[in-house]
Design a protein around this motif. Sequence first.
Motif, PDB file in Angstrom:
ATOM      1  N   GLN A 144       0.877  -1.165   0.000  1.00 29.62           N
ATOM      2  CA  GLN A 144       0.000   0.000   0.000  1.00 29.62           C
ATOM      3  C   GLN A 144       0.915   1.216   0.000  1.00 29.62           C
ATOM      4  N   VAL A 145       0.639   2.173  -0.862  1.00 31.46           N
ATOM      5  CA  VAL A 145       1.467   3.372  -0.947  1.00 31.46           C
ATOM      6  C   VAL A 145       0.681   4.554  -0.403  1.00 31.46           C
ATOM      7  N   GLU A 146       1.330   5.306   0.487  1.00 36.35           N
ATOM      8  CA  GLU A 146       0.705   6.475   1.096  1.00 36.35           C
ATOM      9  C   GLU A 146       1.581   7.694   0.839  1.00 36.35           C
ATOM     10  N   PHE A 147       0.962   8.746   0.302  1.00 33.17           N
ATOM     11  CA  PHE A 147       1.698   9.994   0.141  1.00 33.17           C
ATOM     12  C   PHE A 147       0.715  11.151   0.072  1.00 33.17           C
ATOM     13  N   SER A 148       1.254  12.338   0.299  1.00 32.11           N
ATOM     14  CA  SER A 148       0.429  13.534   0.286  1.00 32.11           C
ATOM     15  C   SER A 148       1.117  14.600  -0.547  1.00 32.11           C
TER      16      SER A 148
END
Length: 127
Positions: A109-113
Motif C-alpha cells: 500500500q502506498v501512502e503519500f500527500s
Amino acid sequence: MKIGIISREDYIKRTIAIAKGEYKPQKDEPKVWFESMKSLAQVLSNENQDLLRIIINHEPRSLSELEELTHRKKSNLSRTLKTLERYGIVELVKDKGKVIPKVKATDFQVEFSLENHLSHLADSAMV
C-alpha cells in the motif's frame, strides 16, 4: 507492507522529531519510506516483481539456483536483493555458506500527500 513517499528533507526532520521525542509514529504509518514515486518504481520495477514471483514460486536454495532460474548474473541478483532487503521486502538468510532469498512482503500500500508532510508532523507532534 505500507510504503510512504516523503522528501529526504522531511524524512530527516521526521527522524529528528522522533529521536527528540517530539513525534511518536502512529501504528498505521508506513515503516518503509521512499524519497519519490520514481525511486519506489525503480525498486518495485516489473523486473524486480518478476524476480520476487520466481523466489516465491520456486523457493531457490541459493543465489546460484536463482541465477539459473532467472538467467541473471549472480552479481546483479546480489545487488538487487540487497536493495530489496534494505527496504524489508526480502530477507537474505545465510545457511552453510549459501545465501537463500526469502520474500517477506507480497502486498503493498502506498501512502503519500501533495501537502507539506511537516505540517502533518507539527499537528501530531505532541501525540
